[in-house]
Structure formats: structure tokens, C-alpha cells
Design a protein around this motif. Structure first.
Motif, mmCIF file in Angstrom:
data_model
loop_
_atom_site.group_PDB
_atom_site.id
_atom_site.type_symbol
_atom_site.label_atom_id
_atom_site.label_comp_id
_atom_site.label_asym_id
_atom_site.label_seq_id
_atom_site.Cartn_x
_atom_site.Cartn_y
_atom_site.Cartn_z
ATOM 1 N N PHE A 85 -0.297 -5.748 -9.586
ATOM 2 C CA PHE A 85 -0.251 -5.694 -8.133
ATOM 3 C C PHE A 85 -0.679 -4.324 -7.634
ATOM 4 N N VAL A 86 -1.141 -4.304 -6.393
ATOM 5 C CA VAL A 86 -1.591 -3.078 -5.751
ATOM 6 C C VAL A 86 -0.965 -2.995 -4.361
ATOM 7 N N VAL A 87 -0.400 -1.843 -4.056
ATOM 8 C CA VAL A 87 0.130 -1.570 -2.716
ATOM 9 C C VAL A 87 -0.737 -0.476 -2.111
ATOM 10 N N LEU A 88 -1.237 -0.708 -0.914
ATOM 11 C CA LEU A 88 -2.075 0.264 -0.224
ATOM 12 C C LEU A 88 -1.266 1.030 0.821
ATOM 13 N N GLY A 89 -1.744 2.214 1.169
ATOM 14 C CA GLY A 89 -1.077 3.002 2.198
ATOM 15 C C GLY A 89 0.267 3.540 1.769
ATOM 16 N N THR A 90 0.387 3.881 0.483
ATOM 17 C CA THR A 90 1.641 4.421 -0.035
ATOM 18 C C THR A 90 1.344 5.632 -0.918
ATOM 19 N N GLU A 91 2.383 6.328 -1.335
ATOM 20 C CA GLU A 91 2.200 7.524 -2.145
ATOM 21 C C GLU A 91 1.861 7.163 -3.586
ATOM 22 N N LYS A 92 0.867 7.823 -4.122
ATOM 23 C CA LYS A 92 0.475 7.611 -5.513
ATOM 24 C C LYS A 92 1.380 8.437 -6.418
ATOM 25 N N LYS A 93 2.315 7.773 -7.081
ATOM 26 C CA LYS A 93 3.241 8.440 -7.983
ATOM 27 C C LYS A 93 3.805 7.419 -8.961
ATOM 28 N N ASP A 94 4.400 7.886 -10.046
ATOM 29 C CA ASP A 94 5.003 6.999 -11.036
ATOM 30 C C ASP A 94 6.303 6.421 -10.486
ATOM 31 N N ARG A 95 6.560 5.174 -10.844
ATOM 32 C CA ARG A 95 7.794 4.505 -10.432
ATOM 33 C C ARG A 95 8.336 3.679 -11.590
ATOM 34 N N LYS A 96 9.650 3.461 -11.578
ATOM 35 C CA LYS A 96 10.289 2.618 -12.582
ATOM 36 C C LYS A 96 10.297 1.155 -12.145
ATOM 37 N N SER A 97 10.182 0.930 -10.852
ATOM 38 C CA SER A 97 10.134 -0.401 -10.261
ATOM 39 C C SER A 97 9.673 -0.207 -8.815
ATOM 40 N N TRP A 98 9.429 -1.329 -8.136
ATOM 41 C CA TRP A 98 9.064 -1.247 -6.710
ATOM 42 C C TRP A 98 10.226 -1.808 -5.896
ATOM 43 N N VAL A 99 10.883 -0.942 -5.156
ATOM 44 C CA VAL A 99 12.045 -1.332 -4.362
ATOM 45 C C VAL A 99 11.617 -1.342 -2.896
ATOM 46 N N VAL A 100 11.456 -2.520 -2.343
ATOM 47 C CA VAL A 100 10.853 -2.672 -1.016
ATOM 48 C C VAL A 100 11.583 -1.865 0.041
#
Length: 257
Positions: A85-100
Motif C-alpha cells: 500500500f501507498v499513502v500520499l501526502g504524509t511524512e516519509k519515515k519508518d513505521r512499525k504499523s499504520w495507525v490511522v
């Protein structure tokens, strides 16, 4: 992962009615992938897109990572793990999960599911419904790495409409502004000029070929120069055999006016 998850302790006095907010660095809770084909395909998509957008800082691309989207901000309910998946308009950084609820309410702009015999029913049914009605993800694709089944959808008036393929069988992603298509048994990205987005390995190979071709051109130029010198030497020998000194200006070689 660069750091361990933060553990928060809750007092024994907490009542059942109180909402317990999970820590901000929730780890993904996705199961192992079905096969090497699935893992390699997901990894390829992530690496190529990150390489293509290496100058951009306004996107997040990942795969097989849990997306938590509970309206109660509870990690034990309402979560899905898209293969890519790709999220646009967000900060490019490492994450452990995507928490909306910790990402300004953002959901993926693009989702790709890699089908398998055990997951295709869910990917085509329940997940598609969730991505359409809850995530409102504009572009949704699925691809089967064994059967080569490939299909894509774009939201129009709140409903997924099938994306019609080009004559080459590629599907357009409005969100990525790229085509997706099958190349040598893999799902790949293509530009609007039908150019294949290269992987890092392919870029290295391209550079190697360019260097090899440049070296071959140098060798060919040296061979031509050597052949020219040999021809001059033979001509000198012919002139000397005829009693002509090639190093002396001779009227014989002057054209009459």
C-alpha cells in the motif's frame, strides 16, 4: 526496527468504561506470507517505488503491514494488512504499523493484494468491500503470481469501477500516475512513456552494460587507428619500392592547375 515498542502500564483502578489508548508505536500483526513468490513480489514493488521516488519526502510505501483503523482507537479491533500500500501526502519515515488515528486520519491511496488460493476469496470479497466503503482507497489492484490474474479498480461515485487495460494489458493508477503491468512474471510499474521502472539490480546491470559498451567503443577506435597506421606503413613501403621518398615533398603528388 530501530527501537523497541513502548510498554504502557495501566492502573488497576481503570474501569471497564474507560478507553485505553494503545502506544504510538504499535507493531504490525500480520501473519507470514504464503510463499517466496509473494514475499519477493511485495518486496520488489516497495523497493522499485521507493527508488523511483527517492527525492520525494511526502509518501509512505510498505507491505504486509497492519493498518489499525478502529473508531474507538483500539488496536484489538478493525485492522487489516494489505500486501502492498501507498499513502500520499504524509511524512516519509519508518513505521512499525499504520495507525490511522495517529496519521491524521489518512488511509492508503493505493492498495495491491497478491492473491493466493487461500486468500483470493477474502481479497476479492471482504477486503475489497472494506477498501471501498471504509478506507475509500481510490486505487485497488490484485495480482496472482502463479496464474497471472491481474485486475484493478478505481473509485467512482463511491463504488469501485474496473480499470480497463491498455493494449499491452497494463492498468493505470491515477494516484501513482504510473501504469501497472506484468513483466517477466512479475507485477511492475511503467511510466506514461511505457518505460519499465528499474530495480536497483537492473540499474546496476544497465551501468555495467553502458561501461562495457563504452570500453568496446574505445577498443574499436584503437583498432581503427592501428589499422590506419598499418595502411600508412604499407603505402610508405610501396612508395619506397618505386624509388619515391615519402618524406620528401614530391611534385608527382601535386595536381596541376
Amino acid at each position: 526496527m530501530s527501537e523497541l515498542a513502548t510498554i504502557e502500564f495501566v492502573s488497576d483502578e481503570t474501569t471497564d468504561d474507560e478507553v485505553i489508548f494503545p502506544p504510538g508505536d504499535i507493531y504490525s500483526d500480520e501473519p507470514p506470507l504464503e510463499s517466496d513468490l509473494h514475499r519477493d513480489q511485495i518486496d520488489l514493488l516497495i523497493r522499485i517505488l521507493k527508488l523511483w521516488w527517492r527525492e520525494r519526502q511526502d509518501f509512505y510505501a510498505s507491505g504486509n503491514l497492519t493498518i489499525y483503523y478502529s473508531p474507538n482507537q483500539n488496536k484489538s479491533e478493525h485492522f487489516r494488512g494489505p500486501d502492498f500500500f501507498v499513502v500520499l501526502g504524509t511524512e516519509k519515515k519508518d513505521r512499525k504499523s499504520w495507525v490511522v488515528w495517529q496519521e491524521d486520519g489518512k488511509y492508503p491511496n493505493v492498495i495491491i493484494e497478491i492473491l493466493s488460493n487461500s486468500t483470493k476469496a477474502v481479497d476479492k470479497g471482504l477486503k475489497k468491500q472494506v477498501y471501498q466503503d471504509t478506507f475509500r482507497t481510490p486505487d485497488y489492484f490484485w495480482f496472482h503470481p502463479v496464474t497471472m490474474e491481474f485486475q484493478g479498480f478505481h473509485i467512482l461515485d463511491g463504488k469501485y469501477q474496473e480499470i480497463q487495460p491498455t493494449t499491452e494489458g497494463r492498468l493505470w493508477s491515477q494516484q501513482l500516475e504510473l501504469y501497472l503491468g506484468i513483466y517477466e512474471g512479475k507485477l511492475r510499474f511503467f511510466t506514461t512513456e511505457n518505460q519499465l521502472l528499474p530495480s536497483s539490480e537492473e540499474l546496476v546491470e544497465q551501468e555495467r552494460l553502458r561501461a562495457q559498451q563504452a570500453e568496446e567503443r574505445v577498443q574499436q577506435a584503437e583498432e581503427r587507428a592501428q589499422q590506419a597506421e598499418q595502411q600508412i606503413a604499407r603505402l610508405r613501403e610501396v612508395l619506397i619500392a618505386q624509388g619515391i621518398d615519402p618524406d620528401v615533398n614530391n611534385d608527382t603528388f601535386k595536381t596541376s592547375s
